[in-house]
Design an enzyme around this catalytic site. Structure first.
Site, short mmCIF file in Angstrom:
data_model
loop_
_atom_site.label_atom_id
_atom_site.label_comp_id
_atom_site.label_asym_id
_atom_site.label_seq_id
_atom_site.Cartn_x
_atom_site.Cartn_y
_atom_site.Cartn_z
N GLY A 33 0.87 -1.19 0.00
CA GLY A 33 0.00 0.00 0.00
C GLY A 33 0.89 1.23 0.00
N ILE A 38 -0.50 7.13 3.64
CA ILE A 38 0.48 6.74 4.67
C ILE A 38 1.72 6.17 3.99
CG2 ILE A 38 0.94 5.12 6.56
CD1 ILE A 38 -2.14 5.15 7.08
N GLY A 39 1.50 5.33 2.98
CA GLY A 39 2.59 4.59 2.36
C GLY A 39 3.73 5.49 1.90
N ILE A 142 -1.48 -1.96 9.81
CA ILE A 142 -1.98 -0.59 10.03
C ILE A 142 -3.43 -0.47 9.57
CG2 ILE A 142 -1.68 1.83 9.29
CD1 ILE A 142 1.34 1.26 9.06
N ASN A 144 -7.22 -0.41 8.89
CA ASN A 144 -8.35 -0.44 9.83
C ASN A 144 -9.48 -1.32 9.33
OD1 ASN A 144 -7.96 1.09 12.23
ND2 ASN A 144 -7.80 2.94 10.98
N ASP A 175 -1.51 6.03 18.80
CA ASP A 175 -2.22 6.37 20.04
C ASP A 175 -1.23 6.83 21.11
OD1 ASP A 175 -4.76 5.61 18.95
OD2 ASP A 175 -4.16 3.52 19.21
N ARG A 178 0.16 10.32 20.13
CA ARG A 178 -0.83 11.36 20.45
C ARG A 178 -0.90 11.59 21.96
NH1 ARG A 178 -5.14 8.69 16.26
NH2 ARG A 178 -4.79 10.14 14.53
N HIS A 202 -7.73 -0.26 19.04
CA HIS A 202 -7.52 0.98 18.29
C HIS A 202 -8.82 1.45 17.64
CE1 HIS A 202 -5.61 4.09 15.96
NE2 HIS A 202 -6.15 3.59 14.87
P1 NAD Z 1 -4.98 5.74 1.04
O1 NAD Z 1 -6.25 5.48 0.33
O2 NAD Z 1 -4.34 7.06 0.88
O3 NAD Z 1 -3.89 4.64 0.63
C1 NAD Z 1 -4.19 3.28 0.62
C2 NAD Z 1 -3.34 2.61 -0.42
O4 NAD Z 1 -3.67 1.22 -0.39
C3 NAD Z 1 -3.60 3.11 -1.85
O5 NAD Z 1 -2.38 3.47 -2.47
C4 NAD Z 1 -4.23 1.92 -2.54
O6 NAD Z 1 -3.89 1.80 -3.91
C5 NAD Z 1 -3.64 0.77 -1.72
N1 NAD Z 1 -4.38 -0.47 -1.88
C6 NAD Z 1 -5.71 -0.67 -2.01
N2 NAD Z 1 -5.96 -1.97 -2.18
C7 NAD Z 1 -4.77 -2.61 -2.16
C8 NAD Z 1 -4.38 -3.95 -2.29
N3 NAD Z 1 -5.26 -4.94 -2.49
N4 NAD Z 1 -3.06 -4.23 -2.21
C9 NAD Z 1 -2.15 -3.26 -2.00
N5 NAD Z 1 -2.47 -1.97 -1.89
C10 NAD Z 1 -3.77 -1.65 -1.96
O7 NAD Z 1 -5.24 5.42 2.58
P2 NAD Z 1 -4.30 5.80 3.84
O8 NAD Z 1 -4.66 7.14 4.34
O9 NAD Z 1 -2.89 5.51 3.48
O10 NAD Z 1 -4.84 4.74 4.94
C11 NAD Z 1 -4.64 3.37 4.76
C12 NAD Z 1 -5.26 2.56 5.89
O11 NAD Z 1 -4.60 2.86 7.14
C13 NAD Z 1 -6.73 2.86 6.14
O12 NAD Z 1 -7.43 1.66 6.37
C14 NAD Z 1 -6.73 3.70 7.42
O13 NAD Z 1 -7.93 3.60 8.13
C15 NAD Z 1 -5.58 3.07 8.16
N6 NAD Z 1 -4.99 3.89 9.22
C16 NAD Z 1 -4.61 3.25 10.37
C17 NAD Z 1 -4.03 3.96 11.39
C18 NAD Z 1 -3.59 3.25 12.65
O14 NAD Z 1 -3.30 3.91 13.64
N7 NAD Z 1 -3.45 1.94 12.67
C19 NAD Z 1 -3.83 5.34 11.27
C20 NAD Z 1 -4.21 5.96 10.09
C21 NAD Z 1 -4.81 5.22 9.06
C1 LMR Z 2 -6.34 7.11 13.32
O1 LMR Z 2 -6.39 6.81 14.52
O2 LMR Z 2 -5.99 8.23 12.93
C2 LMR Z 2 -6.63 6.05 12.30
O3 LMR Z 2 -7.14 4.90 12.88
C3 LMR Z 2 -7.46 6.55 11.17
C4 LMR Z 2 -8.89 6.83 11.54
O4 LMR Z 2 -9.78 6.37 10.82
O5 LMR Z 2 -9.13 7.54 12.52
#
Ligand code: NAD
Ligand code: LMR
Length: 342
Positions: A33, A38-39, A142, A144, A175, A178, A202
Site C-alpha cells: 500500500g 500513509i505509504g 496498520i 483499519n 495512540d 498522540r 484501536h
Molecule cells: P490511502 O487510500 O491514501 O492509501 C491506501 C493505499 O492502499 C492506496 O495506495 C491503494 O492503492 C492501496 N491499496 C488498495 N488496495 C490494495 C491492495 N489490495 N493491495 C495493495 N495496496 C492496496 O489510505 P491511507 O490514508 O494511506 O490509509 C490506509 C489505511 O490505514 C486505512 O485503512 C486507514 O484507516 C488506516 N490507518 C490506520 C491507522 C492506525 O493507527 N493503525 C492510522 C491511520 C490510518
Molecule cells: C487514526 O487513529 O488516525 C486512524 O485509525 C485513522 C482513523 O480512521 O481515525
C-alpha cells in the site's frame, strides 16, 4: 560569507553521510500500500533508516513513480517497486519486516468498523501472500479496523500453518504518540521525556490511555483525565473531520509507523532494550487480543509488560471493563470473517 556557507554546507553533508553509512546489519522492509497517503511518507522515513538495505514498495497502482522519486535519495537502501497481484509474491521474498497500510480510509461520519467490508478482503489477500513468501517476517498491520484486521491476519496465518503470534503486531503507536503529545502540552513537559502507555485496542473507547502510568510521574485533576482520555480516543476522528473527506491521519501515522519499524529493526539487530505498545495475541486479559506495552526482541514479542494493568485507578478500571464488549465483538467479527468458507 559565501565561504562560511560553503564550509557549513560541507559539514552538514558530512554529518548526513555519516548518519547514512551502511551498518553491519541491514534489513529488508516491504510496504504494502506504498503509494497511499500513509505509504508514501512512511517509505520516505524508512528510506532514511541506516538499518535498511532494501525497501520493497508494493501497491496496486502508482508505485513506480514513488519508487523512482525515492530512489534518488542518497541513503544506503535500494528501492524496488512492485505493481499488482502478479508482483506481490516477489515483493515479499527475503523480507524481514512487512508493513501493511493498504486499504481505504474513513470519511467524516464513518467509524473504523465501516471500513471492514473492503479492508478485510485486502488484508486477507496480502496476508496469504506473506504466509507463502516470508512467513518468518515481523508483520505490522496498520489497515483499519485494526481490532478486526489483526485477528483476520492471525486466522489466515493459522490456516496456512505458519502463525507465529510473537511476530504479528497491530500498529497502535499513533495512540501513544498522540497521548505523549497531548499530555506534554497540557502539563508543560518536555516532549522527549513523556511516555504514556495506551492499552486495549484501536477504535473509540477501546483506546485506553493509562494516564496514571505516565512517565515521568504527573498528577492530573479528574477533569484533566477525562478531557485527555476523550481527546486521545477521538484524535483519529479529529483529523478525519479536519480533512473533510480527504482521508484520515497520514503524516502522523507515517511518523508513528516509522517509529515502530525502527524499533522492530533495532530489536532484530540485537538491541535488548526495545519496548513499544502494540495490539497482539495476549493473555493479559480475558480477551484473545489486546494492546499493551511489550518488549520486542529478535524473535518478536519477548514479554508482555503486565505490571501496566496493576494498580489502575478507578477511572481506568471502569474504562477497561467498558471497552471489553466492543473489543471482543470486533475480534470475533474478524475471526468469523476469516473462518468462513468461500
Ligand atoms: P490511502 O487510500 O491514501 O492509501 C491506501 C493505499 O492502499 C492506496 O495506495 C491503494 O492503492 C492501496 N491499496 C488498495 N488496495 C490494495 C491492495 N489490495 N493491495 C495493495 N495496496 C492496496 O489510505 P491511507 O490514508 O494511506 O490509509 C490506509 C489505511 O490505514 C486505512 O485503512 C486507514 O484507516 C488506516 N490507518 C490506520 C491507522 C492506525 O493507527 N493503525 C492510522 C491511520 C490510518
Ligand atoms: C487514526 O487513529 O488516525 C486512524 O485509525 C485513522 C482513523 O480512521 O481515525
Amino acid at each position: 560569507l559565501r565561504a562560511s556557507f560553503a564550509v557549513r554546507a560541507e559539514k552538514q553533508n558530512q554529518r548526513l553521510e555519516n548518519r547514512f553509512q551502511p551498518q553491519a546489519s541491514a534489513f529488508k522492509v516491504a510496504i504494502l500500500g506504498a503509494a497511499g497517503g500513509i505509504g508514501q511518507p512512511l517509505a520516505l522515513l524508512v528510506k532514511m533508516s541506516p538499518l535498511v538495505s532494501a525497501l520493497h514498495l508494493y501497491d496496486i497502482a502508482n508505485v513506480k513513480g514513488v519508487a523512482a522519486d525515492l530512489s534518488h535519495c542518497n541513503t544506503p537502501s535500494q528501492v524496488l517497486d512492485f505493481t499488482g497481484q502478479s508482483e506481490l509474491g516477489n515483493s515479499l521474498k527475503g523480507v524481514d519486516v512487512v508493513v501493511i497500510p493498504a486499504g481505504v480510509p474513513r470519511k467524516p461520519g464513518m467509524t473504523r468498523d465501516d471500513l471492514f467490508n473492503i479492508n478485510a478482503n485486502i488484508v486477507k489477500t496480502l496476508i496469504e501472500a506473506v504466509a507463502d513468501n516470508c512467513p518468518d517476517a515481523f508483520i505490522h498491520i496498520i489497515s483499519n479496523p485494526v481490532n478486526s484486521t489483526v485477528p483476520i491476519a492471525a486466522e489466515i496465518l493459522k490456516q496456512k500453518g505458519v502463525y507465529n503470534p510473537k511476530k504479528l503486531f497491530g500498529v497502535t503507536t499513533l495512540d501513544v504518540v498522540r497521548a505523549n503529545t497531548f499530555v506534554a502540552q497540557k502539563k508543560n513537559l518536555k516532549l522527549i521525556d513523556v511516555d504514556v502507555p495506551v492499552v486495549g485496542g484501536h477504535a473509540g473507547i477501546t483506546i485506553l490511555p493509562l494516564l496514571s502510568k505516565t512517565r515521568p510521574s504527573v498528577s492530573f485533576t479528574d477533569q484533566e483525565i477525562d478531557e485527555l482520555t476523550v481527546r486521545i480516543q477521538n484524535a483519529g476522528t479529529e483529523v478525519v473531520e479536519a480533512k473533510a473527506g480527504a482521508g484520515s491521519a497520514t503524516l502522523s501515522m507515517a511518523y508513528a509507523a516509522a517509529r515502530f519499524v525502527e524499533s522492530s529493526l533495532r530489536a532484530l539487530d540485537g538491541d535488548a532494550d526495545v519496548y513499544e505498545c502494540s495490539f497482539i495475541q495476549s493473555e493479559l486479559t480475558d480477551l484473545p487480543f489486546f494492546a499493551s506495552r511489550v518488549k520486542i526482541g529478535k524473535e518478536g514479542v519477548e514479554a508482555v509488560i503486565s505490571s501496566d494493568l496493576q494498580g489502575l485507578t478507578e477511572y481506568e478500571t471502569k474504562a477497561l471493563e467498558a471497552l471489553k464488549p466492543e473489543l471482543k465483538a470486533s475480534i470475533e467479527k474478524g475471526v468469523t470473517f476469516a473462518q468462513k468458507k468461500e
